[in-house]
Design a protein around this motif. Structure first.
Motif, PDB file in Angstrom:
ATOM      1  N   UNK A  28      -1.100  -6.022  -3.629  1.00 14.11           N
ATOM      2  CA  UNK A  28      -1.901  -6.246  -4.832  1.00 14.11           C
ATOM      3  C   UNK A  28      -0.997  -6.742  -5.953  1.00 14.11           C
ATOM      4  N   UNK A  29      -1.548  -7.553  -6.836  1.00 14.88           N
ATOM      5  CA  UNK A  29      -0.815  -8.041  -7.993  1.00 14.88           C
ATOM      6  C   UNK A  29      -0.951  -7.032  -9.132  1.00 14.88           C
TER       7      UNK A  29
ATOM      8  N   UNK B 280      -2.478  -7.467 -11.967  1.00 14.05           N
ATOM      9  CA  UNK B 280      -3.852  -7.471 -12.458  1.00 14.05           C
ATOM     10  C   UNK B 280      -4.759  -6.645 -11.541  1.00 14.05           C
ATOM     11  N   UNK B 281      -4.555  -6.782 -10.241  1.00 19.93           N
ATOM     12  CA  UNK B 281      -5.326  -5.970  -9.294  1.00 19.93           C
ATOM     13  C   UNK B 281      -4.935  -4.502  -9.397  1.00 19.93           C
ATOM     14  N   UNK B 282      -3.685  -4.269  -9.706  1.00 29.00           N
ATOM     15  CA  UNK B 282      -3.194  -2.910  -9.916  1.00 29.00           C
ATOM     16  C   UNK B 282      -3.957  -2.232 -11.055  1.00 29.00           C
ATOM     17  N   UNK B 283      -4.171  -2.958 -12.147  1.00 32.27           N
ATOM     18  CA  UNK B 283      -4.916  -2.404 -13.280  1.00 32.27           C
ATOM     19  C   UNK B 283      -6.377  -2.164 -12.909  1.00 32.27           C
ATOM     20  N   UNK B 284      -6.925  -3.036 -12.070  1.00 32.10           N
ATOM     21  CA  UNK B 284      -8.303  -2.831 -11.602  1.00 32.10           C
ATOM     22  C   UNK B 284      -8.397  -1.555 -10.766  1.00 32.10           C
ATOM     23  N   UNK B 285      -7.395  -1.342  -9.921  1.00 29.62           N
ATOM     24  CA  UNK B 285      -7.381  -0.144  -9.083  1.00 29.62           C
ATOM     25  C   UNK B 285      -7.270   1.120  -9.939  1.00 29.62           C
ATOM     26  N   UNK B 286      -6.443   1.057 -10.976  1.00 30.23           N
ATOM     27  CA  UNK B 286      -6.309   2.206 -11.868  1.00 30.23           C
ATOM     28  C   UNK B 286      -7.610   2.476 -12.616  1.00 30.23           C
ATOM     29  N   UNK B 287      -8.303   1.426 -12.973  1.00 25.94           N
ATOM     30  CA  UNK B 287      -9.587   1.585 -13.653  1.00 25.94           C
ATOM     31  C   UNK B 287     -10.589   2.299 -12.745  1.00 25.94           C
ATOM     32  N   UNK B 288     -10.540   1.963 -11.464  1.00 24.60           N
ATOM     33  CA  UNK B 288     -11.425   2.625 -10.501  1.00 24.60           C
ATOM     34  C   UNK B 288     -11.083   4.116 -10.386  1.00 24.60           C
TER      35      UNK B 288
ATOM     36  N   UNK C  66       0.802  -1.210   0.000  1.00 22.11           N
ATOM     37  CA  UNK C  66       0.000   0.000   0.000  1.00 22.11           C
ATOM     38  C   UNK C  66       0.839   1.265   0.000  1.00 22.11           C
ATOM     39  N   UNK C  67       1.962   1.240   0.714  1.00 20.73           N
ATOM     40  CA  UNK C  67       2.838   2.412   0.779  1.00 20.73           C
ATOM     41  C   UNK C  67       3.396   2.745  -0.592  1.00 20.73           C
ATOM     42  N   UNK C  68       3.843   1.726  -1.314  1.00 22.72           N
ATOM     43  CA  UNK C  68       4.400   1.947  -2.646  1.00 22.72           C
ATOM     44  C   UNK C  68       3.316   2.325  -3.649  1.00 22.72           C
TER      45      UNK C  68
ATOM     46  N   UNK D 168      -9.404   2.766  -2.591  1.00 23.49           N
ATOM     47  CA  UNK D 168      -9.373   1.856  -3.741  1.00 23.49           C
ATOM     48  C   UNK D 168      -8.441   0.679  -3.466  1.00 23.49           C
ATOM     49  N   UNK D 169      -7.314   0.950  -2.827  1.00 24.59           N
ATOM     50  CA  UNK D 169      -6.373  -0.135  -2.521  1.00 24.59           C
ATOM     51  C   UNK D 169      -7.017  -1.160  -1.590  1.00 24.59           C
ATOM     52  N   UNK D 170      -7.689  -0.683  -0.566  1.00 17.00           N
ATOM     53  CA  UNK D 170      -8.356  -1.575   0.387  1.00 17.00           C
ATOM     54  C   UNK D 170      -9.480  -2.362  -0.282  1.00 17.00           C
ATOM     55  N   UNK D 171     -10.111  -1.756  -1.253  1.00 15.40           N
ATOM     56  CA  UNK D 171     -11.208  -2.408  -1.950  1.00 15.40           C
ATOM     57  C   UNK D 171     -10.717  -3.510  -2.883  1.00 15.40           C
TER      58      UNK D 171
END
Length: 219
Positions: free
Chosen positions: A111-112, A114-122, A73-75, A99-102
């Motif tokens: 987060x991986x 793929x999850x990183x891309x989901x977070x960016x989409x949000x 989360x820090x990074x 968003x990170x927690x979600x």
């Protein structure tokens, strides 16, 4: 007779002998094969996009044990800050944390990709409200692609009593003391060698060069 019949029944190899190969053609064929393999390997390496490369750089930032496959989360917050995903208006640090927690798993702290891309989409929906979902995602990708963590601050020298004592020229003695003037500035060659004083004054005389001034003052 039996031996002769057995010898005569031995199958005859009808495969025509191979013609001598051309060394130049062999080398060309090997080179083509190598080039094709290299291009294939290059294509495989090219599958790592600029976005994923940025993800890995931020994922390992400040953590020597990180593999670059998962991000804390820090990074994640640093990435959003350094890449200007956080604009202080549409996207804030609070939005990034939510968003990170979600996106991350309940029991996970990272987060991986793929999850990183989901977070960016949000976040893209909030960061680029005036664009379509697809355009917003592409715009937020552009903010991150090819970027690296920003290393801020300058390393400050630690004040040490020992170092201060060793570098204080006012406490030097003997020949070391002669190498510096009262202000601590080095005398250069004059502080390392015995130079002959040809001024005509006695060594150590403190009023050298004041005669003319005294004479003129007395008139």
């Amino acid at each position: 007779m039996a031996d002769n019949k057995m010898k005569s029944t031995k199958p005859v190899n009808k495969t025509p002998p191979k013609s001598p190969s051309d060394p130049a053609k062999d080398r060309a064929a090997k080179r083509l094969s190598y080039d094709s393999n290299s291009s294939h390997e290059g294509a495989m390496a090219g599958e790592i996009s600029a976005l994923e490369e940025a993800f890995r750089k931020f994922a390992i930032h400040g953590d020597t044990r990180a593999t670059g496959k998962e991000m804390h989360g820090k990074n994640w917050s640093k990435l959003c800050k350094d890449c200007h995903v956080i604009d202080g208006k549409n996207v804030t640090i609070t939005d990034v944390d939510i968003v990170f927690s979600k996106i991350k798993g309940k029991s996970s702290r990272t987060i991986t990709f793929e999850q990183f891309k989901e977070a960016l989409q949000e976040l893209s929906k909030k960061r680029f409200k005036d664009k379509s979902d697809e355009e917003a995602v592409q715009e937020i990708y552009k903010l991150i692609e090819g970027k690296s963590p920003i290393i801020s601050g300058v390393t400050k020298a630690i004040s040490s009593p020992t170092v201060s004592r060793l570098t204080d020229t006012s406490k030097f003695t003997g020949s070391h003391k002669e190498r510096f003037d009262p202000s601590g500035k080095g005398k250069g060659k004059a502080g390392r060698e015995d130079l002959v004083d040809a001024s005509g004054y006695v060594s150590g005389y403190k009023h050298a060069g004041t005669y003319d001034h005294k004479v003129q003052g007395s008139k």
